[in-house]
Enzyme design. Sequence first.
Site, PDB file in Angstrom:
ATOM      1  N   GLY A  12      39.369 -84.484  -3.273  1.00 52.82           N
ATOM      2  CA  GLY A  12      39.496 -85.308  -2.077  1.00 52.82           C
ATOM      3  C   GLY A  12      40.833 -85.109  -1.397  1.00 52.82           C
ATOM      4  O   GLY A  12      41.739 -84.448  -1.929  1.00 52.82           O
ATOM      5  N   ASP A  13      40.946 -85.606  -0.163  1.00 52.80           N
ATOM      6  CA  ASP A  13      42.182 -85.544   0.616  1.00 52.80           C
ATOM      7  C   ASP A  13      42.650 -84.113   0.881  1.00 52.80           C
ATOM      8  O   ASP A  13      43.847 -83.845   0.998  1.00 52.80           O
ATOM      9  CB  ASP A  13      43.312 -86.340  -0.072  1.00 52.80           C
ATOM     10  CG  ASP A  13      42.920 -87.787  -0.278  1.00 52.80           C
ATOM     11  OD1 ASP A  13      42.217 -88.336   0.585  1.00 52.80           O
ATOM     12  OD2 ASP A  13      43.322 -88.371  -1.304  1.00 52.80           O
ATOM     13  N   LYS A  16      39.936 -82.792   5.153  1.00 54.43           N
ATOM     14  CA  LYS A  16      38.590 -82.645   5.735  1.00 54.43           C
ATOM     15  C   LYS A  16      38.530 -83.193   7.159  1.00 54.43           C
ATOM     16  O   LYS A  16      37.944 -82.572   8.043  1.00 54.43           O
ATOM     17  CB  LYS A  16      37.549 -83.381   4.861  1.00 54.43           C
ATOM     18  CG  LYS A  16      37.416 -82.804   3.466  1.00 54.43           C
ATOM     19  CD  LYS A  16      36.464 -83.620   2.614  1.00 54.43           C
ATOM     20  CE  LYS A  16      36.944 -85.024   2.319  1.00 54.43           C
ATOM     21  NZ  LYS A  16      38.164 -85.102   1.493  1.00 54.43           N
ATOM     22  N   GLY A  17      39.163 -84.370   7.374  1.00 50.67           N
ATOM     23  CA  GLY A  17      39.144 -84.981   8.699  1.00 50.67           C
ATOM     24  C   GLY A  17      39.742 -84.041   9.729  1.00 50.67           C
ATOM     25  O   GLY A  17      39.205 -83.849  10.823  1.00 50.67           O
ATOM     26  N   GLY A  40      39.320 -91.725   3.347  1.00 49.39           N
ATOM     27  CA  GLY A  40      40.307 -91.926   4.410  1.00 49.39           C
ATOM     28  C   GLY A  40      40.554 -90.573   5.035  1.00 49.39           C
ATOM     29  O   GLY A  40      41.114 -89.687   4.394  1.00 49.39           O
ATOM     30  N   HIS A  41      40.070 -90.382   6.250  1.00 55.72           N
ATOM     31  CA  HIS A  41      40.161 -89.078   6.914  1.00 55.72           C
ATOM     32  C   HIS A  41      41.094 -89.176   8.111  1.00 55.72           C
ATOM     33  O   HIS A  41      40.888 -90.001   8.997  1.00 55.72           O
ATOM     34  CB  HIS A  41      38.761 -88.612   7.357  1.00 55.72           C
ATOM     35  CG  HIS A  41      37.828 -88.381   6.196  1.00 55.72           C
ATOM     36  ND1 HIS A  41      36.516 -88.004   6.351  1.00 55.72           N
ATOM     37  CD2 HIS A  41      38.039 -88.462   4.856  1.00 55.72           C
ATOM     38  CE1 HIS A  41      35.963 -87.865   5.153  1.00 55.72           C
ATOM     39  NE2 HIS A  41      36.863 -88.153   4.232  1.00 55.72           N
ATOM     40  N   THR A  42      42.099 -88.316   8.119  1.00 58.30           N
ATOM     41  CA  THR A  42      43.128 -88.396   9.152  1.00 58.30           C
ATOM     42  C   THR A  42      42.917 -87.325  10.210  1.00 58.30           C
ATOM     43  O   THR A  42      42.726 -86.160   9.881  1.00 58.30           O
ATOM     44  CB  THR A  42      44.528 -88.204   8.517  1.00 58.30           C
ATOM     45  OG1 THR A  42      44.594 -89.000   7.340  1.00 58.30           O
ATOM     46  CG2 THR A  42      45.635 -88.590   9.480  1.00 58.30           C
ATOM     47  N   GLN A 225      35.301 -87.535  -0.030  1.00 58.13           N
ATOM     48  CA  GLN A 225      35.707 -87.232  -1.409  1.00 58.13           C
ATOM     49  C   GLN A 225      35.781 -85.714  -1.625  1.00 58.13           C
ATOM     50  O   GLN A 225      36.109 -85.005  -0.695  1.00 58.13           O
ATOM     51  CB  GLN A 225      34.745 -87.900  -2.418  1.00 58.13           C
ATOM     52  CG  GLN A 225      34.884 -89.421  -2.523  1.00 58.13           C
ATOM     53  CD  GLN A 225      34.250 -90.171  -1.378  1.00 58.13           C
ATOM     54  OE1 GLN A 225      33.063 -90.033  -1.110  1.00 58.13           O
ATOM     55  NE2 GLN A 225      35.029 -90.977  -0.682  1.00 58.13           N
ATOM     56  N   VAL A 419      48.484 -75.317   9.499  1.00 58.58           N
ATOM     57  CA  VAL A 419      49.930 -75.298   9.238  1.00 58.58           C
ATOM     58  C   VAL A 419      50.611 -76.573   9.750  1.00 58.58           C
ATOM     59  O   VAL A 419      51.813 -76.598   9.989  1.00 58.58           O
ATOM     60  CB  VAL A 419      50.598 -74.034   9.850  1.00 58.58           C
ATOM     61  CG1 VAL A 419      50.172 -72.788   9.094  1.00 58.58           C
ATOM     62  CG2 VAL A 419      50.267 -73.904  11.341  1.00 58.58           C
TER      63      VAL A 419
HETATM   64  P1  GDP Z   1      40.811 -85.954   3.944  1.00 53.76           P
HETATM   65  O1  GDP Z   1      40.494 -87.187   3.181  1.00 53.76           O
HETATM   66  O2  GDP Z   1      40.325 -84.728   3.276  1.00 53.76           O
HETATM   67  O3  GDP Z   1      40.341 -86.035   5.383  1.00 53.76           O
HETATM   68  O4  GDP Z   1      42.392 -85.848   3.977  1.00 53.76           O
HETATM   69  P2  GDP Z   1      43.443 -87.035   4.289  1.00 53.76           P
HETATM   70  O5  GDP Z   1      43.410 -87.332   5.731  1.00 53.76           O
HETATM   71  O6  GDP Z   1      43.234 -88.162   3.340  1.00 53.76           O
HETATM   72  O7  GDP Z   1      44.800 -86.356   3.849  1.00 53.76           O
HETATM   73  C1  GDP Z   1      45.249 -85.193   4.438  1.00 53.76           C
HETATM   74  C2  GDP Z   1      46.638 -85.435   5.043  1.00 53.76           C
HETATM   75  O8  GDP Z   1      47.240 -84.200   5.342  1.00 53.76           O
HETATM   76  C3  GDP Z   1      46.574 -86.182   6.357  1.00 53.76           C
HETATM   77  O9  GDP Z   1      47.744 -86.962   6.501  1.00 53.76           O
HETATM   78  C4  GDP Z   1      46.560 -85.059   7.391  1.00 53.76           C
HETATM   79  O10 GDP Z   1      47.072 -85.447   8.653  1.00 53.76           O
HETATM   80  C5  GDP Z   1      47.476 -84.074   6.742  1.00 53.76           C
HETATM   81  N1  GDP Z   1      47.225 -82.670   7.035  1.00 53.76           N
HETATM   82  C6  GDP Z   1      46.044 -82.016   7.188  1.00 53.76           C
HETATM   83  N2  GDP Z   1      46.246 -80.699   7.354  1.00 53.76           N
HETATM   84  C7  GDP Z   1      47.592 -80.515   7.304  1.00 53.76           C
HETATM   85  C8  GDP Z   1      48.438 -79.353   7.380  1.00 53.76           C
HETATM   86  O11 GDP Z   1      47.985 -78.216   7.512  1.00 53.76           O
HETATM   87  N3  GDP Z   1      49.779 -79.573   7.265  1.00 53.76           N
HETATM   88  C9  GDP Z   1      50.317 -80.798   7.098  1.00 53.76           C
HETATM   89  N4  GDP Z   1      51.633 -80.923   6.987  1.00 53.76           N
HETATM   90  N5  GDP Z   1      49.547 -81.909   7.028  1.00 53.76           N
HETATM   91  C10 GDP Z   1      48.215 -81.752   7.113  1.00 53.76           C
HETATM   92  P1  IMO Z   2      38.525 -88.709   0.936  1.00 50.34           P
HETATM   93  O1  IMO Z   2      37.198 -88.653   1.643  1.00 50.34           O
HETATM   94  C1  IMO Z   2      40.655 -89.001  -2.864  1.00 50.34           C
HETATM   95  C2  IMO Z   2      38.761 -91.324  -6.058  1.00 50.34           C
HETATM   96  C3  IMO Z   2      39.461 -92.605  -6.466  1.00 50.34           C
HETATM   97  C4  IMO Z   2      39.094 -92.629  -7.945  1.00 50.34           C
HETATM   98  C5  IMO Z   2      37.654 -92.128  -7.928  1.00 50.34           C
HETATM   99  C6  IMO Z   2      36.610 -93.227  -7.942  1.00 50.34           C
HETATM  100  O2  IMO Z   2      39.598 -89.354   1.710  1.00 50.34           O
HETATM  101  O3  IMO Z   2      38.891 -87.366   0.400  1.00 50.34           O
HETATM  102  P2  IMO Z   2      35.759 -94.921  -6.057  1.00 50.34           P
HETATM  103  O4  IMO Z   2      36.495 -95.966  -5.285  1.00 50.34           O
HETATM  104  O5  IMO Z   2      35.097 -93.891  -5.229  1.00 50.34           O
HETATM  105  O6  IMO Z   2      34.819 -95.518  -7.072  1.00 50.34           O
HETATM  106  O7  IMO Z   2      36.905 -94.197  -6.936  1.00 50.34           O
HETATM  107  O8  IMO Z   2      37.510 -91.367  -6.758  1.00 50.34           O
HETATM  108  N1  IMO Z   2      38.444 -91.219  -4.603  1.00 50.34           N
HETATM  109  C7  IMO Z   2      39.126 -90.443  -3.756  1.00 50.34           C
HETATM  110  N2  IMO Z   2      40.233 -89.689  -3.941  1.00 50.34           N
HETATM  111  N3  IMO Z   2      40.057 -89.006  -1.662  1.00 50.34           N
HETATM  112  C8  IMO Z   2      38.936 -89.742  -1.466  1.00 50.34           C
HETATM  113  O9  IMO Z   2      38.229 -89.696  -0.315  1.00 50.34           O
HETATM  114  C9  IMO Z   2      38.443 -90.530  -2.534  1.00 50.34           C
HETATM  115  N4  IMO Z   2      37.393 -91.370  -2.669  1.00 50.34           N
HETATM  116  C10 IMO Z   2      37.396 -91.766  -3.950  1.00 50.34           C
HETATM  117  O10 IMO Z   2      40.845 -92.504  -6.268  1.00 50.34           O
HETATM  118  O11 IMO Z   2      39.868 -91.702  -8.657  1.00 50.34           O
HETATM  119 MG    MG Z   3      41.473 -88.852   2.395  1.00 52.46          MG
END
Ligand code: GDP
Ligand code: IMO
Ligand code: MG
Length: 429
Positions: A12-13, A16-17, A40-42, A225, A419
Amino acid sequence: MSLDIVVGAQWGDEGKGRIVDLLAEEADVVARYSGGDNAGHTVTVGENTFKLHLLPSGIVHPHTIGLLGNGMVINPATLLDEIAMVRQAGIEINPQRVKISHAAHLITPGHLALDAAREEARGAGKIGTTRRGIGPAYTSKVNRSGLRLERMLTSKGFQDALSVHLKDVNHQLDRLYNSPPLAEDEILAAYSGYAEALRPYITETGEFAARSLLEGKRILAEGAQGTLLDLDHGTYPFVTSSTPTAPGALVGLGLGIGSADRVIGVVKAFQTRVGEGPFPTELSGDLASRLRGTGENEWDEFGTTTGRPRRVGWLDVVLLRYAARINGITELALTKLDILSGLESISLGTAYQVGTSSTKTLPLGPANLDEMTAVYETVPGWPEDLTGIRTWEDLPQQARVYVAAIESLVGLPVRTISVGPERSQVIQR
Ligand code: GDP
Ligand code: IMO
Ligand code: MG
């Protein structure tokens, strides 16, 4: 047919957003298919940063239609707050633009209370959930006692079903967890208001998606995720309770096999994880702090949903190859390459040591990573800042070597390199 699926290739994180925002430019429909507001998608566009938990990230583009598929679990309070938040930023939300599956499941305060109670009861063995009620809501679904959003279409039946659910939760809270009961009347009143507000958005999204494909429209499925959090294929039991992998897009949107074209695996240039569970390439100390950041920058490695510091480590290629297999990934989108600037050298976990032998695959899948020690290959780093670079040719040679090493070790092309968090900070190949 044109269905592209974006999946997280790690825990996750991955960004993707940010990648969905890029691809949504070309899409007509953007659809979330699994999970709930644990995600949480940014998305960063110019000065605006959106943190989306339930609405598909593509909604930021005014030309798209957003779907919330049947594979999702939806907290209506969060969804209505999010709708208000994006409206404030000038984004139009109405039932023509946003459609919620009648077969998605509701999250209630009962699910939230059970999530917290079960985590407390697990003690040291806790999963580290986001405490958004995800596991208990999917448990209700599988248990065949869940509340589908279609219940909200009729008020009387809905109140009765919600009341039965809350009585059951209160019984569990009392008998199993010694926790105080929830106030049923208050919840019934609040949910009656949510039903009123959401009713116009609830529809058969599967039919809408299938018709869109027949009409030649392009659907982008937005995974939440990541592969290693998949209920079946992840690091069980330290997983979420849904199917975030690519096949989940078909089940979670109600589309048939054969619908998908591209499967885009989003991978961060290093590895992160929030919550408990194994992590063979995890780093600690100064190097970990360096990759995580201090929290000063929006993009530093602190959870978008919970604010928890993320665990960090080197990219794990064994797990990435596994993600490629499980999802049928056709191309990779690599994010956060800019964060590696300034490191003297960069390591990639390319195999595991188990006892006296080494392996490049997972003998029993990722649930058994605890016994594995990562084996690394190391490439030189680069000093240059990458955030202003927009072409492959302009990347420092060592950065190209790192990307090429990933491509050759995984056997997939890296077509997109991010980047920076902002929409324009990207290299397309
Ligand atoms: P997601 O859950 O997969 O959508 O990812 P999140 O939004 O939770 O976390 C990704 C974080 O990295 C966010 O704060 C984005 O704005 C940031 N991000 C995404 N791509 C890049 C990148 O290429 N460089 C930097 N510095 N930040 C990035
Ligand atoms: P995005 O879409 C990162 C993790 C939680 C925990 C496990 C189970 O932003 O990538 P849950 O609340 O789903 O029962 O928790 O999964 N988890 C994530 N970690 N990014 C996410 O979503 C997550 N969604 C759940 O931290 O380890
Ligand atoms: Mg996220």
